[in-house]
Write a protein that holds these residues in place. Structure first.
Motif, PDB file in Angstrom:
ATOM      1  N   PRO A  40       3.475   0.478   5.582  1.00 16.91           N
ATOM      2  CA  PRO A  40       4.497   1.183   4.954  1.00 16.91           C
ATOM      3  C   PRO A  40       4.626   2.195   3.752  1.00 16.91           C
ATOM      4  O   PRO A  40       4.038   1.399   2.705  1.00 16.91           O
ATOM      5  CB  PRO A  40       5.844   0.277   5.116  1.00 16.91           C
ATOM      6  N   ALA A  41       5.010   3.295   3.724  1.00 17.74           N
ATOM      7  CA  ALA A  41       4.762   4.067   2.415  1.00 17.74           C
ATOM      8  C   ALA A  41       5.744   3.330   1.482  1.00 17.74           C
ATOM      9  O   ALA A  41       7.103   3.470   1.873  1.00 17.74           O
ATOM     10  CB  ALA A  41       4.938   5.485   2.468  1.00 17.74           C
ATOM     11  N   VAL A  42       5.460   3.157   0.406  1.00 15.78           N
ATOM     12  CA  VAL A  42       6.585   2.253  -0.711  1.00 15.78           C
ATOM     13  C   VAL A  42       6.354   3.412  -1.866  1.00 15.78           C
ATOM     14  O   VAL A  42       5.555   3.790  -2.375  1.00 15.78           O
ATOM     15  CB  VAL A  42       5.720   1.165  -1.230  1.00 15.78           C
ATOM     16  N   PRO A  43       7.390   3.732  -2.137  1.00 14.39           N
ATOM     17  CA  PRO A  43       7.718   5.085  -3.322  1.00 14.39           C
ATOM     18  C   PRO A  43       7.397   4.391  -4.355  1.00 14.39           C
ATOM     19  O   PRO A  43       7.601   3.143  -4.990  1.00 14.39           O
ATOM     20  CB  PRO A  43       9.172   5.485  -3.315  1.00 14.39           C
TER      21      PRO A  43
END
Length: 79
Positions: A40-43
């Protein structure tokens, strides 16, 4: 040989994905395969944002701000 078209798009609200390309002929059935990112893309946060949230908010903009902070700390030790 089977033709393939690779596009990258973003998922819209409600889980919708839109594919638009002039190479897609009208009325022809196609197979769509959706590949999700492996992680998942984590900011990511900048170091300034991390420091701004740290106790004491030690995010200085200039050397003068650092000097003033150190002076206040040293003066507090003297009391």
């Amino acid at each position: 040989m089977q033709a393939a078209l690779r596009l990258i798009t973003e998922v819209q609200p409600g889980g919708k994905i839109e594919v638009i390309d002039a190479q897609l002929p009208d009325g022809v059935p196609v197979e769509v395969i959706v590949l999700l990112p492996s992680t998942p893309a984590v900011p990511r946060r900048s170091i300034l944002a991390v420091l701004a949230d740290a106790p004491g908010h030690l995010a200085f903009q200039t050397a003068e701000e650092v000097d003033a902070y150190l002076k206040r700390e040293r003066d507090a030790w003297e009391r």
